[in-house]
Design an enzyme around this catalytic site. Structure first.
Site, PDB file in Angstrom:
ATOM      1  N   HIS A  77      58.228  56.955  24.664  1.00  0.00           N
ATOM      2  CA  HIS A  77      57.203  58.008  24.598  1.00  0.00           C
ATOM      3  C   HIS A  77      57.409  59.057  25.682  1.00  0.00           C
ATOM      4  O   HIS A  77      56.538  59.900  25.902  1.00  0.00           O
ATOM      5  CB  HIS A  77      55.817  57.356  24.724  1.00  0.00           C
ATOM      6  CG  HIS A  77      55.559  56.362  23.642  1.00  0.00           C
ATOM      7  ND1 HIS A  77      54.972  56.684  22.444  1.00  0.00           N
ATOM      8  CD2 HIS A  77      55.888  55.040  23.561  1.00  0.00           C
ATOM      9  CE1 HIS A  77      54.917  55.616  21.675  1.00  0.00           C
ATOM     10  NE2 HIS A  77      55.456  54.591  22.334  1.00  0.00           N
TER      11      HIS A  77
ATOM     12  N   GLU B 242      75.944  53.625  43.710  1.00  0.00           N
ATOM     13  CA  GLU B 242      76.517  53.620  45.056  1.00  0.00           C
ATOM     14  C   GLU B 242      77.941  53.040  45.067  1.00  0.00           C
ATOM     15  O   GLU B 242      78.735  53.354  45.937  1.00  0.00           O
ATOM     16  CB  GLU B 242      75.620  52.818  46.006  1.00  0.00           C
ATOM     17  CG  GLU B 242      75.816  53.190  47.451  1.00  0.00           C
ATOM     18  CD  GLU B 242      74.730  52.617  48.352  1.00  0.00           C
ATOM     19  OE1 GLU B 242      74.541  51.394  48.358  1.00  0.00           O
ATOM     20  OE2 GLU B 242      74.084  53.410  49.058  1.00  0.00           O
TER      21      GLU B 242
ATOM     22  N   LYS C  46      72.450  60.865  56.902  1.00  0.00           N
ATOM     23  CA  LYS C  46      71.779  60.161  58.019  1.00  0.00           C
ATOM     24  C   LYS C  46      72.039  60.897  59.332  1.00  0.00           C
ATOM     25  O   LYS C  46      71.158  61.037  60.185  1.00  0.00           O
ATOM     26  CB  LYS C  46      72.300  58.730  58.125  1.00  0.00           C
ATOM     27  CG  LYS C  46      71.887  57.829  56.979  1.00  0.00           C
ATOM     28  CD  LYS C  46      72.480  56.426  57.199  1.00  0.00           C
ATOM     29  CE  LYS C  46      72.197  55.529  56.011  1.00  0.00           C
ATOM     30  NZ  LYS C  46      72.797  54.196  56.149  1.00  0.00           N
TER      31      LYS C  46
END
Ligand SMILES: O=P(O)(O)OC[C@H]1O[C@H](O)[C@H](O)[C@@H](O)[C@@H]1O
Length: 439
Positions: free
Chosen positions: A301, A280, A410
């Site tokens: 893994h 950010e 938003k």
């Protein structure tokens, strides 16, 4: 409590194996720029632009009364998202660990998403009268946080107890600030110049940490020790400055991915905190190194094949400890390659294997080695990466402290929510011609 902290960047430097890293002359060419970055940040701090450093001067006695008060409750409920959640989660995991017995400490629950199933699951477990609710939002307007809080607040109101005394509000502004003043919650301010992802050592982290019985004095002491090192102009003595330039020079060599790979479970959540801080702060104007959270040895893994033999676009950071809180000997009555060893020897050998395999395949790595993971070394980790991020903003000429791009999504979400309520979940922004429906 041992605070030894070692930053090792030798596996990002060129060696006889090949030119996959950085040479000392590459660093020498950046010395002038490195010095000016530190000087620019010193000016920014004097101008009050580095709130994440200012908070290290705060009086921790502010949290003592709350810490005592919290002992009346069995549960802490943390309602917050992003920087209002990740730092506390990383600290709880690192210091208390979900692996250690916490019978003498309040159980911490996190509402950090707008998923009704998760919120419902937590509410089913909570006796709200016996819960201290932290509602944390610097802006005071974050929809996920307010939605969760209003659900909890409504349930508390329906019970017949003085519920406003169960609420601690940590906010600077917005709807939450107004409600806090109206209903007179316990309140801590978030200073305007402290960005969410830089707020772990402000009231956002320290208030709930104090109640979780984390030693916030040691945490901030560690951060202050690291602050001194990270303000040095000498790159060879300043871990944040050196790591900033290593990641910068590696980015310019095509390393567009930064893998954070702690070899201790208690730092798994630290990777999430780092992810927000790095993404950010620097993901702007077409630039940005993508943070990837892994954990050793487990991610060997699932991810290591890609790191070793995939695109050479990664730099890997290892976090390791010399001492675990406990150890276990492997006893086995039949023959086996690793009987008689300790678990710590196994995980450390796997770190050596991963580090050297990456080196052999020309993948640069850096490593931070802590003597042990405690409040002092965690405080050092937080502060080092906060300074590294601020320095990196100087290097790239990017404002590391805002996040304008997140506002666009938003706005669309708000319009969708308010204008499309009657239309169910159909999403106007997708074309109907490119949908594959399987019944
Ligand atoms: O603390 P708040 O104001 O609720 O913000 C919570 C988070 O959401 C915002 O959208 C930003 O992306 C984050 O930087 C911030 O940490």
């Amino acid at each position: 409590m041992n605070g030894e902290f070692l930053f090792n960047y030798s596996n990002s430097m060129n060696t006889e194996i090949g030119d996959f890293g950085i040479s000392i002359s590459d660093i020498d060419n950046e010395l002038e720029k490195a010095t000016s970055c530190i000087q620019n940040l010193r000016d920014k701090e004097e101008n009050g632009e580095l709130g994440f450093l200012d908070v290290l001067k705060d009086n921790l006695d502010n949290y003592e009364e709350l810490k005592e008060y919290s002992k009346n409750f069995e549960n802490l409920l943390i309602i917050g998202i992003g920087g209002s959640n990740l730092g506390l989660r990383a600290s709880e995991s690192a210091i208390l660990g979900s692996l250690t017995s916490r019978y003498d400490k309040p159980k911490i629950h996190y509402m950090d998403n707008s998923d009704p199933e998760k919120t419902n699951y937590i509410l089913k477990k909570l006796d709200l009268e016996n819960t201290l609710v932290f509602v944390i939002s610097k802006s005071g307007n974050t929809i996920e946080t307010l939605a969760n809080f209003f659900v909890v607040r409504n349930l508390m109101k329906k019970k017949n107890f003085n519920w406003t005394k169960n609420i601690v509000s940590i906010t600077h502004d917005g709807e939450l600030k107004k409600l806090t003043e109206k209903e007179k919650y316990i309140h801590f301010d978030v200073p305007k110049n402290v960005g969410g992802r830089f707020s772990v050592l402000s009231s956002v982290g320290l208030a709930p940490m104090a109640c979780a019985q984390i030693n916030i004095k040691k945490l901030t002491d560690g951060a202050k020790l690291m602050e001194k090192s990270c303000k040095l102009e000498n790159i060879f003595k300043n871990p944040a400055l050196m790591n900033s330039f290593i990641h910068y020079m590696m980015y310019n060599r095509g390393k567009k991915v930064s893998v954070m790979m702690p070899y201790i479970e208690r730092l798994r959540s630290f990777g999430m905190w780092y992810g927000q801080l790095w993404a950010e702060s620097l993901g702007k104007n077409g630039f940005g190194q993508t943070p990837v959270t892994a954990v050793g040895a487990t991610s060997q893994h699932s991810q290591l094949q890609l790191y070793v033999d995939g695109p050479k676009d990664k730099i890997v950071t290892f976090l390791s400890v010399k001492k675990f809180k406990c150890d276990l000997e492997i006893e086995y009555e039949y023959e086996s390659a690793f009987k008689g060893y300790k678990m710590s020897e196994i995980i450390n050998s796997e770190l050596v294997g991963t580090e050297n395999s990456l080196k052999f395949h020309n993948v640069p790595t850096v490593k931070i080695v802590l003597d042990e993971l405690n409040e002092i070394t965690l405080g050092k980790l937080f502060l080092m990466y906060e300074m590294q991020t601020a320095i990196s903003g100087e290097i790239y000429g990017i404002n590391a402290f805002d996040q304008p791009a997140v506002e666009h999504g938003k706005k669309i979400a708000h319009e969708f929510l308010t204008k499309n309520r009657s239309r169910g979940m159909s999403n106007e922004l997708h074309s109907k011609n490119h949908v594959i429906l399987s019944k």
